[in-house]
Write a protein that holds these residues in place. Structure first.
Motif, short mmCIF file in Angstrom:
data_model
loop_
_atom_site.label_atom_id
_atom_site.label_comp_id
_atom_site.label_asym_id
_atom_site.label_seq_id
_atom_site.Cartn_x
_atom_site.Cartn_y
_atom_site.Cartn_z
N SER A 139 0.82 -1.21 0.00
CA SER A 139 0.00 0.00 0.00
C SER A 139 0.86 1.26 0.00
CB SER A 139 -0.89 0.01 1.24
OG SER A 139 -0.10 0.27 2.39
N CYS A 140 0.20 2.37 -0.22
CA CYS A 140 0.91 3.66 -0.26
C CYS A 140 1.71 3.90 1.01
CB CYS A 140 -0.08 4.79 -0.48
SG CYS A 140 -1.46 4.81 0.68
N ASN A 141 1.11 3.64 2.18
CA ASN A 141 1.82 3.89 3.43
C ASN A 141 2.98 2.91 3.61
OD1 ASN A 141 0.53 6.13 4.80
ND2 ASN A 141 -1.30 4.84 4.91
N THR A 142 2.75 1.65 3.31
CA THR A 142 3.81 0.66 3.45
C THR A 142 4.92 0.92 2.44
OG1 THR A 142 2.14 -0.91 4.22
CG2 THR A 142 4.27 -1.82 3.62
N THR A 143 4.55 1.37 1.24
CA THR A 143 5.55 1.76 0.25
C THR A 143 6.42 2.89 0.79
OG1 THR A 143 4.25 1.05 -1.65
CG2 THR A 143 5.85 2.80 -2.04
N GLY A 144 5.76 3.90 1.35
CA GLY A 144 6.50 5.06 1.87
C GLY A 144 7.45 4.67 3.00
N LEU A 145 7.01 3.76 3.86
CA LEU A 145 7.86 3.34 4.97
C LEU A 145 8.95 2.39 4.50
CD1 LEU A 145 5.09 3.02 7.71
CD2 LEU A 145 6.95 4.71 7.63
N SER A 146 8.66 1.55 3.51
CA SER A 146 9.68 0.62 2.98
C SER A 146 10.83 1.40 2.36
CB SER A 146 9.06 -0.32 1.94
OG SER A 146 8.08 -1.15 2.53
N ARG A 147 10.48 2.41 1.57
CA ARG A 147 11.53 3.22 0.94
C ARG A 147 12.42 3.91 1.97
NH1 ARG A 147 7.75 6.79 -3.07
NH2 ARG A 147 7.50 5.25 -4.75
N LEU A 148 11.81 4.30 3.08
CA LEU A 148 12.54 4.99 4.12
C LEU A 148 13.39 4.03 4.94
CD1 LEU A 148 12.84 7.74 5.70
CD2 LEU A 148 10.96 6.92 7.16
N PHE A 149 12.82 2.89 5.30
CA PHE A 149 13.51 1.98 6.22
C PHE A 149 14.63 1.21 5.52
CE2 PHE A 149 9.55 1.60 9.17
CZ PHE A 149 9.89 2.80 9.76
N ALA A 150 14.51 0.95 4.22
CA ALA A 150 15.54 0.15 3.54
C ALA A 150 16.92 0.80 3.66
CB ALA A 150 15.15 -0.10 2.08
N PRO A 151 17.08 2.06 3.27
CA PRO A 151 18.43 2.64 3.40
C PRO A 151 18.86 2.84 4.85
CG PRO A 151 16.87 4.30 2.59
CD PRO A 151 16.15 2.98 2.56
N ILE A 152 17.92 3.14 5.73
CA ILE A 152 18.29 3.33 7.14
C ILE A 152 18.78 2.01 7.74
CG2 ILE A 152 17.38 3.87 9.44
CD1 ILE A 152 15.51 5.92 8.11
N ALA A 153 18.07 0.93 7.41
CA ALA A 153 18.49 -0.38 7.93
C ALA A 153 19.87 -0.75 7.41
CB ALA A 153 17.46 -1.44 7.54
N GLU A 154 20.12 -0.46 6.13
CA GLU A 154 21.44 -0.79 5.55
C GLU A 154 22.55 0.02 6.20
OE1 GLU A 154 19.36 -1.66 1.23
OE2 GLU A 154 20.84 -0.03 1.39
N ALA A 155 22.28 1.29 6.44
CA ALA A 155 23.36 2.18 6.92
C ALA A 155 23.57 2.10 8.43
CB ALA A 155 23.04 3.63 6.53
N TYR A 156 22.49 1.96 9.19
CA TYR A 156 22.62 2.07 10.65
C TYR A 156 22.06 0.87 11.42
CZ TYR A 156 23.20 6.91 9.15
OH TYR A 156 23.61 8.04 8.51
N GLY A 157 21.27 0.05 10.75
CA GLY A 157 20.54 -1.00 11.46
C GLY A 157 19.35 -0.40 12.19
N ILE A 158 18.26 -1.14 12.26
CA ILE A 158 17.06 -0.66 12.97
C ILE A 158 16.80 -1.57 14.16
CG2 ILE A 158 14.56 -0.32 12.82
CD1 ILE A 158 14.91 0.49 9.92
N GLU A 159 16.94 -1.00 15.35
CA GLU A 159 16.64 -1.78 16.55
C GLU A 159 15.12 -1.87 16.72
OE1 GLU A 159 19.05 -0.92 20.09
OE2 GLU A 159 17.16 -0.75 21.20
N LYS A 160 14.46 -0.74 16.50
CA LYS A 160 13.00 -0.69 16.67
C LYS A 160 12.48 0.55 15.95
CE LYS A 160 9.14 -1.41 19.41
NZ LYS A 160 8.58 -2.65 19.97
#
Lengths: 361, 361
Positions: A139-160
């Protein structure tokens, strides 16, 4: 040329059809619609072969004087790939038709994840979708969050991650929706469906989401918190996000305070329908406190999944890798340099201001 | 009887005056107003002595045929305590007047914290305010969060709190406010002022706040995340909050989806002006994931600070401890059993439906 049928020509379908037509390696085989309304009229004027969703509906088109090319089963038979942009839940009912014709299908995020083999976001799960028989563009919201979280997870890791999604009550044309003058927890229960939906793209992401609904129609607005695994500073996060082609980090000097000015900016820039295909992230909101990253982003619910649908076509057709596909998609529709890039030369970049009907019919 | 002057008779002042009048140990010495508008008319009809905020303003009241008891310096001189409910920033200008008359003063949350000795919330900082010359009742949002965080911190400890405040654009009467059909990060920068303001009440609280503004007028809505220091389950949190007199945990069977129904419930229950003095917390939203607590609450910006102002009067007069004062306040205005309690016997409990003008003039 990949012949693409678009089943459902509403808010998403009409945008996807235009974006498909703009691609150098794709053509619109036709579009299918339930009723001969204003959108069907524009489809014909743009030269898209128009199909009725079933035989019982053809009379209404005939009565309205709309020339039909046939019914949807013919469209599916003639397509290399079909994009199902029908209302939520209807896509699942259509799945059997696509299987019968052995036509790979792209579904939308309103369907349950099990409608397709892969939940798709071009940034996060393109490779998993290559050659699949069916994918679901989240969905639009999940798309928007996926685009955001992918590079953040790669660069810094996401704890939560924790996100409050302040959702528009309805699209501008959905005049039967609300609320009026109220702010509704929606759903009241936590998490909202967005968290589990994100896990269809990022199975290991620890994310809690809260949804609300407000009397606005233009965009969703997210307040995002990500507890990073590794230290970061706001400027490096800003640079990381700014390097992503589908994230538009708003410079403060543009003086854009909300969705109204964002849409007006996109219209002035010559974007078709004033569409904001990118996440719009307020640059000044990017803040890091300890390992907690915060930011605000606006998501144009009518538009952000459009380039994702185009990439999904190439993924299932398996004609390009992610880098090739996203570059092709963005060059063709004018999504280079974010909305500001389009502003510099809107006529050359915007497919919607060119005459339709040349490359796919 | 504590003689209380109310300087400023707008959204907050008029409500505070009515709540003061309802107390067994207080009387309204008078109310001061800048102009003879509809609120001044109601003040006179309720029998409140009416004062002009300065001598230059008296002519306008005379022209309108409104009987004045004098100007505000006379009101301050005749009061044991003054509640300053003037617009944000004006309170600080009035501080010198109160000092000249040696009259203890209660300011509102729109003032900077340094306007007063203590930032006040009845639940969290009553004792610190006892006998003070000046206190500042924190803003509606900070009040709502203070009431929530105090019991949570006591029961579980707060490692970190994160709040998105989806704020109403303006009160129903503020017809010059926006936005229309938009969702604005406001402020774009993080944290919003609410986090630092909370630290005036809880100096050691680690809290980050994000503010937004939406086209609604009835209430603010908060999405709250608290990372607890100790494990908890949702049911025990629910019981903890439900035991607090100024937290109303909404049972799902009331079928209240937003601020509109909350206000209607309060009106039906006979609450003056349909006021919701309590935080309204959606019971079904109370969720614990690991040590992360989540919930939604609505805050009636016109009303939640009213009982706090009453308690602040007793704190500076030093006539009661916290338990005595909050019980007196709540019994007098009908804030027992939360809105549902009032519903059972609205006429007996609601001071606004009784005739005015008896106990303080």
């Amino acid at each position: 040329m990949i012949q693409v049928g678009v089943n459902g020509y509403g808010t998403i379908g009409k945008r996807v059809a235009d974006a498909i037509r703009a691609q150098p390696d794709m053509a619109v085989a036709g579009v299918a619609k339930t009723s001969p309304n204003f959108e069907a009229k524009v489809a014909l004027e743009r030269g898209y072969p128009l199909y009725a969703v079933d035989a019982e509906r053809t009379a209404a088109f005939d009565d309205a004087g709309f020339d039909l090319a046939g019914t949807v089963d013919e469209l599916v038979a003639d397509s290399d790939v079909v994009v199902d942009a029908t209302p939520a839940g209807v896509g699942a009912e259509n799945a059997e038709l696509y299987r019968e014709h052995d036509t790979p299908a792209i579904f939308q995020g309103g369907e349950d994840p099990d409608v397709a083999e892969v939940s798709f976001n071009a940034r996060a799960s393109y490779e998993a979708a290559r050659g699949a028989d069916s994918v679901r563009v989240v969905s639009c919201n999940t798309t928007g969050l996926s685009r955001l979280f992918a590079p953040i997870a790669e660069a810094y890791g996401i704890e939560k991650a924790r996100v409050t999604l302040v959702r528009r009550g309805g699209d501008p044309g959905q005049t039967d929706r609300g609320p009026i003058n109220d702010t509704l927890p929606d759903p009241v229960e936590i998490p909202s469906h967005h968290g589990p939906d994100l896990n269809t793209v990022f199975p290991d992401l620890d994310v809690d989401t809260m949804g609300m609904k407000v009397p606005a129609t233009l965009m969703h607005t997210h307040s995002v918190n990500v507890t990073l695994e590794r230290e970061a500073d706001a400027e490096s996060v800003r640079e990381l996000l700014d390097a992503e082609s589908r994230l538009f980090v708003l410079p403060p000097e543009l003086d854009i305070d909300g969705a109204g000015k964002l849409k007006e900016f996109a219209q002035d820039a010559g974007r078709p329908r004033g569409d904001c295909w990118e996440n719009c992230i307020w640059g000044d909101s990017i803040t890091v406190e300890g390992r907690d990253l915060y930011l605000f982003q606006a998501i144009h619910q009518e538009a952000d999944v459009v380039p994702e649908n185009v990439d999904a076509v190439r993924a299932v057709a398996d004609t390009a890798d992610r880098e090739e596909s996203t570059t092709l998609t963005e060059d063709a529709i004018g999504l280079d340099g974010r909305i500001g890039g389009t502003l510099r030369d809107p006529v050359a970049r915007s497919p919607a201001v060119a005459d339709g009907g040349r490359d796919d019919d």
